[in-house]
Each structure stands twice: as C-alpha cells, then as structure tokens.
Design an enzyme around this catalytic site. Structure first.
Site, PDB file in Angstrom:
ATOM      1  N   HIS A 314       0.509  -1.569  -0.352  1.00  0.00           N
ATOM      2  CA  HIS A 314      -0.049   0.264   0.078  1.00  0.00           C
ATOM      3  C   HIS A 314       0.650   1.228   0.016  1.00  0.00           C
ATOM      4  O   HIS A 314       1.926   1.676   0.677  1.00  0.00           O
ATOM      5  CB  HIS A 314      -1.434   0.071   0.731  1.00  0.00           C
ATOM      6  CG  HIS A 314      -2.490   1.054   1.566  1.00  0.00           C
ATOM      7  ND1 HIS A 314      -1.434   2.323   1.423  1.00  0.00           N
ATOM      8  CD2 HIS A 314      -3.441   0.727   0.707  1.00  0.00           C
ATOM      9  CE1 HIS A 314      -2.862   2.629   0.956  1.00  0.00           C
ATOM     10  NE2 HIS A 314      -3.601   1.062   0.417  1.00  0.00           N
ATOM     11  N   ASP A 372      -7.981  -5.405   0.298  1.00  0.00           N
ATOM     12  CA  ASP A 372      -8.627  -6.026  -0.525  1.00  0.00           C
ATOM     13  C   ASP A 372      -8.394  -7.483  -0.616  1.00  0.00           C
ATOM     14  O   ASP A 372      -8.735  -8.724  -1.230  1.00  0.00           O
ATOM     15  CB  ASP A 372      -8.467  -5.719  -2.574  1.00  0.00           C
ATOM     16  CG  ASP A 372      -8.321  -4.428  -2.517  1.00  0.00           C
ATOM     17  OD1 ASP A 372     -10.016  -4.017  -2.447  1.00  0.00           O
ATOM     18  OD2 ASP A 372      -7.671  -3.493  -2.695  1.00  0.00           O
TER      19      ASP A 372
END
Ligand code: ACO
Length: 437
Positions: A314, A372
């Site tokens: 991320h 996710d």
C-alpha cells in the site's frame, strides 16, 4: 481551524546552491500527522517548481474528513477509529459522519436515512440506457457510463454553488449506486431489474436487488447483510487516494458531481487501486493449490517479472492495513454462516499471507495484506461475481468521494487543480514542410 490559522512558528529554509540565495518557506501543522512545507510562493520567488510524480510527498489539500497513520496502521473517519465504527456503527451512520462531521442523533439518523432512501430509484429512462450496453460489458464500464449519464437526468442538482443542490446530488449518488450496481449485474445475466425496496436497510436492499427475482419471495440473510454493511463501512473513505484525488481534480474545474464521481469510478477501476480485489481472486484461482504458492511468491520478488502479489502493499500503510484485520474476521464469520468449511481459495490465501509475512523481501519492503486481500473471498462466498467486486468498492466509496467533493467546493482556498511539469522534450525548432521530411 484551517491551515492558515495553523501556521507553525517555523520556517523551512531552502538554499539555492546555484545562486546562494536562501528562501524561507512557512511550515503548516494539522491537528495530527506530518507538518507540510507551504510551497505556494515557491515558483513566484525562486522560478522553480517542486517535482513529485505520484505525489509521494505532496499534500494536495486541507481536509478534516479522514486521517491515516500508515506507519502505525491507523485509520480514522472524523476522528473515530475504523475498527470501532465497523464494530458498533452502520453504514448510514458512517455516511452521515463523513458528510456532516459528527455522528447523528437518533432523530438525525432517521431523517438522513429517509432522505437518502427517497432517492434509491433511477429515472425509468435509464433502463433504456442500460440496454444500450453489450451484455458482456464489464460492470465497471457500465457503472462509469451510467453514473456520468445521471447528469443528463437530474438537472435540479447540478448547480454546485447551491449547497442544497450539492446535498441532493450527494444523497442521489449514495442512494442510486447500489441500484446501478445491481442493475449492471442483472443486465449481464439477462435477468429482470429489481426495483429497490425502501423498507430495507442500505446493504440489505442491495443484496435484495442483486439476488431476488420477481417470481419468488426473497429473505436477505441478516448475517450477510451485516457483513456487507461492514464492508461498506471499511471502504467508505480513504483520504486523498487516486480516485478521490481524481474526483477533487475533476471537480476543481467546476464540473458537475455526477461527472466527477464517474471520473472517480474510472480511476478506481485500475488494478493498482480498487481493481485489486478482482485481481486478488483471479490470482488465488491461478495459484490453484497451496503447493504452487512459493512459485508465485518467487515471481513477485523477481525484478524482471512484472507480476506482483495482488492484495499486498500500500502506498500509505507500511504496517497492517487496519481494514484488512476487520475483513479477515468478517471473512471467517461469513464462511462460517454459509457453512463453507472447506474453501480452497481461503486455504491458499491464509498460506500465502503466512509465507509472504515471513519472507525477507516482503518484510523489508513493509508489504502487508491490504483491504482487498480478503474482501474478494467474502464476496465470492456471498455469490457475487468477480467482475462486480470493484463495483461494490465504488458503491461504498461514493460517500467518501462526495464528502471530499463537498469539502473541496466549500474550501475558500480552492483553485482549479493544475500541476506543472519538468519538460524534457524538444526546444523551439523550425517547422519542416511535408515534402522536405
Ligand atoms: N508484490 C511484490 N512487490 C511489490 C508489491 C507487491 N504487491 N507491492 C510493492 N512491491 C515492491 C515494488 O516492486 C517496489 O520494489 P523496489 O523498491 O525494489 O522497486 C517496492 O515494493 C515499492 O513499491 P511501489 O510500487 O514503489 O509502491 P507504491 O506505493 O507506488 O505502490 C501499490 C503501492 C500500488 C498498492 C503496490 O503495493 C501494488 O501494486 N500492490 C498490488 C496491488 C494492490 O493490492 N493494490 C490495492 C491497493 S489498496 C487499495 O487501493 C484499496
């Protein structure tokens, strides 16, 4: 409090080694998080721009909505930790919080839900719009087009200088996104559209429109609607990510809210952003068996191979994504409720997570599972097709987009977004006529 009132009694001094000149740049402080160096006067004073492709060190706006501490794995909506909201709140309450800045009272919540629910139906003409798409179109393509087309239908909420218009457009977008998502699905399988049911809660109504049909009664499983509600909360906002920044940039020119959210949906679609939940599931299916995981981990580490482990890493979190923790728990609850004790994809996901978290490459680069990683498995267990995963992300993120868009429009320091560049192309040269080239 705004940044202007919060000028730190400090300067950042910049020395130009070419001329020896020094420049003092003001430093601004927020309520929490890193200070920012205010470079707004930089170009006028130094004839230099800053250079930051991907905006890794650039604050693009002042915001009071969402705070992330990526090192600590903290995510706050209006100051409230995401795990507390996921545990104790519901999506409508979180929508109110993001839009208005405070949790609603009981009465405010009732009025807000009523106000949003009033807008769940689409103009009937939009049904024909759907029919113009190919049945095998990706639902994100359908959603991009349909949301953009809302501006052709709702002319009474396009005046962005009018706060009432802005709020009606915001309510409309929040209310209509599940309807559009479910219609995109029904259209893709050739099934009749189901009208929304305004006596159902937001997540419940979405599952109803997805899985019911006009011939039979349909009861929404409360555990699944609770899980869906929680997933919506977890995805509701995430400060200045690619799609939100896209919405702000599109809106900075004064574009209408439906057009701006459509631009945000387009940005979300990419596999490096919201498209990752679909990509995670495709990857787990491609891995096929836990025995193949090592091969995929090695591929992800290979500099010459573009493959990345989807659902890992991320831009901001260099620790566990706090949303992934809640998602992990929700995943087990959903599979338990559905009696899925033997889900091979989950076994692969658990083993992949374990191996990656122990691997020096992922440890050193601080690549942890993101939100996710588990959401796809939950969606699959609920019977939602893979191509609809990112559409669901868009449904949830719409409130964040509209909250950020409203904040931008109301910000007195707002200007049209217009980045500059480091030009490395040809300098002025004479035009050569066609016959002489
Ligand atoms: N697998 C393998 N290596 C990775 C991964 C990954 N998933 N993610 C990053 N890396 C490596 C990069 O190769 C790079 O290595 P290098 O320094 O040796 O060149 C290093 O880690 C840093 O990666 P960047 O791409 O520079 O980091 P950035 O902050 O730009 O990217 C991103 C973040 C796009 C999320 C990236 O981690 C990624 O592509 N992950 C997979 C896709 C994904 O899951 N996206 C969802 C994000 S969450 C969301 O949008 C809801």
């Amino acid at each position: 409090m705004n940044a202007k009132d919060n000028l730190k009694n400090a300067n950042f001094t910049l020395t130009d080694n070419r001329s020896g000149d020094t420049y003092d740049l003001p430093v601004l402080s927020g309520s929490v998080g890193p200070d920012v160096i205010d470079v707004r006067r930089l170009y006028a004073e130094t004839d230099c721009f800053t250079y930051d492709p991907g905006y890794t060190s650039t604050g693009s706006c002042e915001s009071k909505i969402t705070y992330i501490d990526g090192e600590q794995g903290v995510l706050l909506y209006r100051g409230y930790p995401i795990d507390q909201l996921a545990e104790n709140s519901d999506f409508m309450e979180v929508c109110y919080l993001l839009l208005y800045g405070e949790l609603p009272t009981g009465e405010q919540k009732v009025q807000f839900e009523k106000g949003v629910t009033y807008h769940t139906m689409l103009n009937e003409q939009l049904n024909y719009f759907f029919r113009g798409f190919r049945r095998d179109a990706h639902p994100m393509a359908v959603m991009c087009g349909t949301v953009g087309a809302l501006s052709a239908f709702y002319h009474d909420s396009l005046d962005i200088s009018d706060p009432k218009h802005r709020m009606v457009a915001s309510y409309r977008l929040i209310a209509k996104m599940p309807t559009i998502a479910a219609m995109a699905y029904k259209f893709s399988i050739g099934a009749p559209f189901m009208y929304p049911r305004n006596n159902l809660k937001y997540a419940e109504n979405f599952l109803y429109m997805m899985f019911s049909n006009p011939c039979e009664d349909y009861e929404v499983n409360p555990i699944l609607s609770k899980a869906m509600d929680r997933i919506l909360i977890l995805h509701a906002d995430h400060e200045q990510n690619a799609s939100t920044s896209t919405v702000r940039l599109a809106g900075s020119s004064g574009a209408n809210p439906f057009a701006c959210i459509s631009a945000g949906i387009a940005s979300l679609w990419g596999p490096a952003h919201g498209g990752a939940n679909e990509a995670v599931l495709n990857m787990l299916e491609e891995i096929e068996h836990p025995k193949n995981i090592t091969k995929f981990v090695e591929k992800a580490k290979d500099k010459d191979d573009p493959f990345r482990l989807m659902g890992f890493g991320h831009r901001v979190y260099k620790n566990f994504d706090p949303r992934a923790k809640v998602m992990h728990q929700t995943c087990h609850e959903v599979l338990g409720e559905l009696g899925i004790t033997n889900e091979p994809l989950l076994d692969i996901a658990v083993e992949l997570e374990r191996l990656a978290l122990e691997d020096d490459y992922f440890v050193e680069k601080k690549l942890y599972p993101n939100v996710d990683f588990y959401s796809g498995i939950i969606f699959k267990a609920m019977g939602i097709p893979t191509s609809l995963f990112t559409v669901l992300f868009a449904v949830a993120r719409t409130v964040g987009w509209v909250a950020q868009w409203n904040e931008m429009v109301e910000d007195p320091s707002q200007k049209i977004g217009r980045p500059r560049q480091l030009y490395t192309g040809e300098t002025t040269r004479e035009f050569v006529p066609l016959g002489q080239r």
